[in-house]
Motif scaffolding. Structure first.
Motif, mmCIF file in Angstrom:
data_model
loop_
_atom_site.group_PDB
_atom_site.id
_atom_site.type_symbol
_atom_site.label_atom_id
_atom_site.label_comp_id
_atom_site.label_asym_id
_atom_site.label_seq_id
_atom_site.Cartn_x
_atom_site.Cartn_y
_atom_site.Cartn_z
ATOM 1 N N ARG A 91 82.169 40.359 135.294
ATOM 2 C CA ARG A 91 81.369 39.174 135.612
ATOM 3 C C ARG A 91 79.912 39.547 135.894
ATOM 4 O O ARG A 91 79.003 38.800 135.540
ATOM 5 N N ALA A 92 79.691 40.711 136.519
ATOM 6 C CA ALA A 92 78.327 41.145 136.823
ATOM 7 C C ALA A 92 77.519 41.382 135.545
ATOM 8 O O ALA A 92 76.311 41.183 135.520
ATOM 9 N N TYR A 93 78.192 41.803 134.492
ATOM 10 C CA TYR A 93 77.523 42.085 133.214
ATOM 11 C C TYR A 93 77.453 40.875 132.294
ATOM 12 O O TYR A 93 76.941 40.968 131.193
ATOM 13 N N ARG A 94 77.942 39.753 132.731
ATOM 14 C CA ARG A 94 78.101 38.605 131.826
ATOM 15 C C ARG A 94 76.802 38.245 131.096
ATOM 16 O O ARG A 94 76.807 38.066 129.886
ATOM 17 N N LEU A 95 75.712 38.111 131.797
ATOM 18 C CA LEU A 95 74.445 37.722 131.159
ATOM 19 C C LEU A 95 74.018 38.751 130.114
ATOM 20 O O LEU A 95 73.640 38.393 128.995
ATOM 21 N N ALA A 96 74.081 40.027 130.465
ATOM 22 C CA ALA A 96 73.700 41.076 129.510
ATOM 23 C C ALA A 96 74.636 41.075 128.312
ATOM 24 O O ALA A 96 74.196 41.243 127.167
ATOM 25 N N LEU A 97 75.930 40.866 128.549
ATOM 26 C CA LEU A 97 76.893 40.831 127.442
ATOM 27 C C LEU A 97 76.644 39.630 126.543
ATOM 28 O O LEU A 97 76.776 39.721 125.323
ATOM 29 N N GLU A 98 76.274 38.492 127.134
ATOM 30 C CA GLU A 98 75.967 37.304 126.330
ATOM 31 C C GLU A 98 74.839 37.583 125.351
ATOM 32 O O GLU A 98 74.842 37.100 124.229
ATOM 33 N N ARG A 99 73.873 38.376 125.761
ATOM 34 C CA ARG A 99 72.733 38.696 124.893
ATOM 35 C C ARG A 99 73.136 39.558 123.704
ATOM 36 O O ARG A 99 72.409 39.631 122.715
#
Length: 145
Positions: A91-99
Motif C-alpha cells: 500500500r505504501a508503494y501504491r502511488l509509485a506503482l500506479e505510475r
C-alpha cells in the motif's frame, strides 16, 4: 504476434507463490503457472517465456517490490502485474506503482480460490494490457497508467 489472452500464456507467480494453494488453484483453472522467488529467475523467465501476466505476493519476496516492478518494466513494458494487497509495504508503494502502468491490486484473501478468481478476472479484463477501468464486481482495483 502473440495471443494476448492469458489462457495460452504463462502466469508468473512471484514471492508468496511458494504458497502452493494459489498456484494449484490457477492450474486447476487450466492456466500455466511458473513460481519464482528471486529477481534473476523472474527476469530470465520474462526474457525466455511468453509471460501473459505476473502476480506478486510480497510476503516472501526476496527483492524490493518497486525495484521488481521497475525491472519488469525494463523488459516488458505492458505485461499486466497483479499485486496482492495485504501488506502495508504494498500500500505504501501504491502511488509509485500506479505510475509504472498496468499494475493492479488484488484483494488479499486467506482463500486461494477467491484470490485466483479476482486475479483471473483482472487479467481477462486486461488481456492486452490496455484496460484503464476498474474491474466491476471483482474487488480488484486497477492502478491508472
Amino acid at each position: 504476434m502473440h495471443d494476448h489472452g492469458i489462457e495460452n500464456r504463462t502466469i508468473l507467480l512471484i514471492g508468496g507463490g511458494s504458497d502452493t494453494r494459489l498456484a494449484e488453484e490457477l492450474v486447476r483453472r487450466g492456466l500455466a503457472v511458473e513460481v519464482r522467488r528471486w529477481i534473476m529467475e523472474v527476469l530470465t523467465a520474462l526474457r525466455n517465456n511468453d509471460i501473459g501476466c505476473i502476480l506478486v505476493d510480497d510476503r516472501r519476496l526476496e527483492v524490493d517490490l518497486l525495484e521488481l516492478v521497475l525491472n519488469v518494466r525494463d523488459i516488458s513494458p505492458k505485461v499486466p502485474i497483479g499485486v496482492v494487497d495485504h501488506s502495508a509495504r504494498a500500500r505504501a508503494y501504491r502511488l509509485a506503482l500506479e505510475r509504472c502502468g498496468h499494475v493492479y491490486f488484488v484483494p488479499a484473501s486467506d482463500l486461494a480460490h477467491q484470490t485466483a478468481s479476482d486475479f483471473v478476472a483482472m487479467m481477462q479484463a486486461d488481456g492486452t494490457g490496455a484496460s484503464s477501468a476498474p474491474l466491476a464486481g471483482s474487488g480488484a482495483a486497477h492502478a491508472k497508467s
